[in-house]
Design a protein around this motif. Structure first.
Motif, PDB file in Angstrom:
ATOM      1  N   ARG A  33       0.883  -1.175   0.000  1.00 52.81           N
ATOM      2  CA  ARG A  33       0.000   0.000   0.000  1.00 52.81           C
ATOM      3  C   ARG A  33       0.916   1.219   0.000  1.00 52.81           C
ATOM      4  NH1 ARG A  33      -1.982   4.194  -0.576  1.00 52.81           N
ATOM      5  NH2 ARG A  33      -3.936   5.011   0.270  1.00 52.81           N
ATOM      6  N   ASP A  69       3.304   0.149   3.163  1.00 53.76           N
ATOM      7  CA  ASP A  69       3.060  -0.983   4.052  1.00 53.76           C
ATOM      8  C   ASP A  69       2.788  -2.250   3.243  1.00 53.76           C
ATOM      9  OD1 ASP A  69       2.951   0.738   6.435  1.00 53.76           O
ATOM     10  OD2 ASP A  69       1.107   1.488   5.523  1.00 53.76           O
ATOM     11  N   ILE A  71       1.053  -5.430   2.150  1.00 55.12           N
ATOM     12  CA  ILE A  71      -0.310  -5.952   2.311  1.00 55.12           C
ATOM     13  C   ILE A  71      -0.438  -7.397   1.826  1.00 55.12           C
ATOM     14  CG2 ILE A  71      -1.409  -3.683   2.254  1.00 55.12           C
ATOM     15  CD1 ILE A  71      -2.105  -4.135  -0.683  1.00 55.12           C
ATOM     16  N   VAL A  82       3.223  -9.253   6.176  1.00 55.03           N
ATOM     17  CA  VAL A  82       2.169  -8.249   6.072  1.00 55.03           C
ATOM     18  C   VAL A  82       2.285  -7.292   7.259  1.00 55.03           C
ATOM     19  CG1 VAL A  82      -0.326  -7.875   6.163  1.00 55.03           C
ATOM     20  CG2 VAL A  82       0.616  -9.737   4.766  1.00 55.03           C
TER      21      VAL A  82
END
Length: 326
Positions: A33, A69, A71, A82
């Motif tokens: 992300r 981040d 995902i 994750v």
């Protein structure tokens, strides 16, 4: 997901924001992300048509540098999960809300850095390390001349050179001299009103410098060669000033045992890019924040204003890195 697209080459206003499918996860990929994306000169070349309609390996969408981040992780991925905060260089796709990156090109974001800072690190610092340290073999006690020292890669190179124990000479506009001194330059030359070759000769008592990092090209080439010490290395990393009429003093090259090295990251093999990222990570990643290494941020734009961000770079207004936030 939202992403920047364009259907014809041209000026910055061809860039539009729209909906596109999310990237498909592959075995060696992290899906990220994207929180921030670095703007690079290669993006301008892409927009103008310099690469045609490329697929750089990860996406046909523009953009080469991300922070965000994790995902999702591919089945072959090692060392990431994750939720991890990561940054890295991608083969396209940074100008989007979700991007994918080969895990071997990813790095954990150091504690104390936000996404904007992280998005400004990898392209510039990996490139600077590869050119200056790996190829240029810069050593403690040597003297280096870094052109365009207030730019993204130039500013990173100044920091790495100082941290390596070198004496650092930089060319930059007078208005940027305070910045380059803050980054670690010992001497700053105003390339507008000064001949850098004469200034280098004076600063080094006519010995010359051991390494030169140059982004300009033909207009500087002959003076660069003449500014090198015995055994000196010129690393040519850009040709912003053009390629016409580059003169080379062959006698100087021969009798001073000089080396001229050219490098472009984009055209290297994927395996070579993995190695470049690994070398930088192992040598420097732990030095961010606690030892003072830091990216220079010029400005931040929302993703939808990618055209304005690129225009700022195109107009030569940025000192440091331009970053998009998603």
């Amino acid at each position: 997901m939202k992403a920047i697209t364009f259907d014809q080459f041209g000026a910055a206003d061809v860039l539009k924001i729209g909906e596109v499918p999310e990237p498909v996860l592959r075995a060696n990929d992290l899906l990220v992300r994207t929180r921030a994306a670095g703007v690079n000169r290669a993006d301008l070349t892409h927009r103008r048509g310099g690469y045609g309609w490329p697929d750089f390996g990860d996406s046909t969408i523009m953009g080469l540098e991300i922070a965000g981040d994790v995902i999702a992780v591919g089945e072959n991925v090692q060392g990431y999960a994750v939720g991890d905060r990561v940054m890295g260089i991608v083969g396209g796709g940074a100008y989007a809300e979700v991007s994918r990156i080969d895990y071997r090109m990813a790095m954990p974001i150091p504690e104390g850095l936000d996404y904007i800072q992280a998005a400004a690190i990898t392209e510039t610092f990996v490139t600077a390390h590869e050119a200056l340290i790996h190829l240029g073999k810069l050593q403690a006690g040597e003297t280096v001349l870094i052109h365009a020292g207030a730019g993204g890669v130039g500013g990173a190179a100044v920091q790495l050179a100082r941290a390596s124990g070198a004496t650092v000479i930089v060319t930059a506009q007078t208005t940027a001299h305070a910045l380059v001194h803050r980054l670690g330059a010992h001497h700053a030359i105003d390339y507008v009103d000064e001949d850098f070759a004469l200034a280098v000769a004076k600063l080094t008592a006519d010995r010359g410098v051991d390494v030169i990092l140059d982004f300009i090209g033909a207009p500087y080439f002959e003076r660069n060669v003449n500014s090198l010490n015995f055994g000196g290395r010129l690393v040519q990393i850009g040709i912003m000033g053009g390629i016409e009429d580059a003169r080379i003093p062959l006698d100087r090259l021969l009798y001073r045992h000089l080396q001229i090295i050219g490098t472009v990251m984009k055209s290297r093999s994927q395996e070579t890019k993995h190695a470049m990222s690994r070398r930088f990570r192992e040598r420097w990643l732990a030095h961010f924040v606690k030892d003072g290494l830091t990216p220079v941020i010029d400005s931040v734009f929302p993703l939808a204003e990618a055209g304005a961000a690129q225009q700022r770079m195109e107009d030569g207004l940025n000192v440091g890195k331009i970053v998009l936030t998603t």
